[in-house]
Enzyme design. Structure first.
Site, mmCIF file in Angstrom:
data_model
loop_
_atom_site.group_PDB
_atom_site.id
_atom_site.type_symbol
_atom_site.label_atom_id
_atom_site.label_comp_id
_atom_site.label_asym_id
_atom_site.label_seq_id
_atom_site.Cartn_x
_atom_site.Cartn_y
_atom_site.Cartn_z
ATOM 1 N N SER A 1 -4.135 -8.099 11.161
ATOM 2 C CA SER A 1 -5.089 -7.758 10.162
ATOM 3 C C SER A 1 -6.514 -7.932 10.072
ATOM 4 C CB SER A 1 -4.364 -7.899 8.802
ATOM 5 O OG SER A 1 -5.459 -7.544 7.611
ATOM 6 N N HIS B 1 0.805 -1.169 -0.096
ATOM 7 C CA HIS B 1 0.020 0.020 0.040
ATOM 8 C C HIS B 1 0.869 1.308 0.032
ATOM 9 C CE1 HIS B 1 -3.891 -2.154 1.669
ATOM 10 N NE2 HIS B 1 -3.481 -2.509 0.520
HETATM 11 P P1 NAD Z 1 -7.533 -3.085 10.290
HETATM 12 O O1 NAD Z 1 -7.917 -1.742 11.208
HETATM 13 O O2 NAD Z 1 -8.936 -3.265 9.543
HETATM 14 O O3 NAD Z 1 -7.471 -4.271 11.157
HETATM 15 C C1 NAD Z 1 -6.551 -4.386 12.341
HETATM 16 C C2 NAD Z 1 -6.575 -5.830 13.271
HETATM 17 O O4 NAD Z 1 -5.524 -5.813 14.185
HETATM 18 C C3 NAD Z 1 -7.827 -5.883 13.829
HETATM 19 O O5 NAD Z 1 -8.395 -7.052 13.521
HETATM 20 C C4 NAD Z 1 -7.515 -5.785 15.390
HETATM 21 O O6 NAD Z 1 -8.127 -6.921 15.899
HETATM 22 C C5 NAD Z 1 -6.118 -6.205 15.266
HETATM 23 N N1 NAD Z 1 -5.191 -5.527 16.402
HETATM 24 C C6 NAD Z 1 -5.095 -4.297 16.530
HETATM 25 N N2 NAD Z 1 -4.308 -4.152 17.852
HETATM 26 C C7 NAD Z 1 -3.659 -5.278 17.802
HETATM 27 C C8 NAD Z 1 -2.562 -5.914 18.538
HETATM 28 N N3 NAD Z 1 -1.666 -4.956 19.409
HETATM 29 N N4 NAD Z 1 -2.088 -6.942 18.279
HETATM 30 C C9 NAD Z 1 -2.827 -7.694 17.193
HETATM 31 N N5 NAD Z 1 -3.962 -7.565 16.722
HETATM 32 C C10 NAD Z 1 -4.250 -6.163 16.796
HETATM 33 O O7 NAD Z 1 -6.428 -3.158 9.612
HETATM 34 P P2 NAD Z 1 -5.879 -3.701 8.245
HETATM 35 O O8 NAD Z 1 -6.525 -5.135 8.383
HETATM 36 O O9 NAD Z 1 -4.182 -3.630 8.418
HETATM 37 O O10 NAD Z 1 -6.375 -3.038 7.041
HETATM 38 C C11 NAD Z 1 -6.581 -1.618 6.970
HETATM 39 C C12 NAD Z 1 -5.611 -0.875 5.993
HETATM 40 O O11 NAD Z 1 -5.446 0.172 6.741
HETATM 41 C C13 NAD Z 1 -4.342 -1.171 5.487
HETATM 42 O O12 NAD Z 1 -4.674 -1.159 4.229
HETATM 43 C C14 NAD Z 1 -3.519 -0.322 5.910
HETATM 44 O O13 NAD Z 1 -2.897 0.155 4.710
HETATM 45 C C15 NAD Z 1 -4.183 0.878 6.577
HETATM 46 N N6 NAD Z 1 -3.607 1.330 7.835
HETATM 47 C C16 NAD Z 1 -2.151 1.382 7.969
HETATM 48 C C17 NAD Z 1 -1.821 1.701 9.285
HETATM 49 C C18 NAD Z 1 -0.236 2.053 9.538
HETATM 50 O O14 NAD Z 1 0.409 2.136 8.421
HETATM 51 N N7 NAD Z 1 0.222 1.535 10.624
HETATM 52 C C19 NAD Z 1 -2.740 2.144 10.269
HETATM 53 C C20 NAD Z 1 -4.105 2.300 10.093
HETATM 54 C C21 NAD Z 1 -4.612 1.599 8.687
#
Ligand code: NAD
Length: 251
Positions: free
Chosen positions: A195, A122
């Site tokens: 994820s 991404h």
């Molecule tokens: P999502 O927010 O849809 O899901 C995150 C998942 O992580 C959830 O199911 C949650 O239960 C789990 N989670 C949260 N904290 C956790 C932890 N400490 N340990 C284990 N699991 C944990 O995120 P996604 O599936 O990555 O999809 C969202 C999209 O958002 C992606 O395309 C990404 O590009 C983008 N995004 C990126 C960032 C970043 O770069 N850090 C942040 C937010 C969103």
């Protein structure tokens, strides 16, 4: 923590000839970056329309008139530091336990942690580019232009409109996604961490893997197809799995 599951995951990784890791926003919440869907997550702070490439291309003035808080939030993400989970994955790559990391995250924390083979499917927040001539510029330069009221922000070379070099909804994925697909097709084990697997097309990758394991705080709709699901925080779960791998290696 479920010791039996931890041991089974450790054994699966040690016995696999090729393991690929797929990460999402959940691995970076422990670096202080909110994910999308959890309470307090990005969806509750910003209008999802601002993550839509159609809005950016069709009405850039509107997009940028609303985007500054989100762009400044993105800028702050560039200051985040890797969490213990990112660091363990870098160690696991150095030790040959995993081959590469495919990440949906745009925070560059895997490379900051020392992982070498990382597919940022991404994109990342280091750069912006011109939608007309493609010329690259620093992401912070785009933010400064918007802050100064240059809406939409213009390319210094051709006067076209600048955009962040991250994938927004509706964008085509970068070329490295094709390589990531090949990696998954050729692996024995896909290890998914943090994820929800709700974002396409990345959520097609588990179907291409011979077998997959999930380490995620919450349940996902992919749990029933997984070899093992460990519902723990990424840092806690990985630490236990890595310790178990070390024990297996000294046996
Ligand atoms: P999502 O927010 O849809 O899901 C995150 C998942 O992580 C959830 O199911 C949650 O239960 C789990 N989670 C949260 N904290 C956790 C932890 N400490 N340990 C284990 N699991 C944990 O995120 P996604 O599936 O990555 O999809 C969202 C999209 O958002 C992606 O395309 C990404 O590009 C983008 N995004 C990126 C960032 C970043 O770069 N850090 C942040 C937010 C969103």
């Amino acid at each position: 923590m479920d010791r039996e599951k931890v041991l089974k995951i450790a054994e699966a990784i040690v016995n696999s000839k090729k393991t690929i890791v797929l990460t999402g926003a959940g691995i970076s919440t422990e670096s202080g970056i909110p994910d999308f869907r959890s309470p307090g997550g990005i969806w509750t702070r910003f209008d999802p329309a601002l993550m839509d490439a159609d809005i950016l291309y069709q009405n850039p003035s509107y997009f940028y008139s609303k985007a500054l808080p989100m762009l400044e939030f993105f800028k702050d993400i560039n200051n985040a530091r890797p969490s213990p989970a990112h660091l363990i994955l870098a160690d696991m790559e150095r030790e040959g336990l995993i081959s590469s990391v495919i990440t949906q995250n745009i925070d560059s924390l895997h490379t900051k942690a020392g992982s070498k083979k990382v597919y940022e499917v991404h994109g990342n927040l280091k750069e912006a580019h011109c939608m007309s001539c493609g010329k690259k510029t620093d992401f912070n330069c785009l933010v400064e232009k918007v802050k100064a009221g240059n809406i939409p922000p213009e390319c210094d070379s051709c006067g076209g409109i600048l955009r962040p070099s991250v994938i927004l909804f509706g964008d085509r994925l970068p070329e490295c996604f094709a390589s990531a697909v090949e990696e998954v097709k050729s692996c024995e084990l896909l290890f998914i961490i943090g994820s929800s697997l709700e974002v396409a097309p990345v959520n097609s990758l588990p179907y291409l893997a011979r077998s997959y394991i999930i380490l995620n705080r919450d349940r996902t709709s992919y749990d029933k197809g997984a070899y093992i699901v460990l519902n723990e925080k990424a840092g806690d779960g990985l630490k236990e799995i890595y310790n178990e791998i070390k024990k297996l290696q000294t046996k």
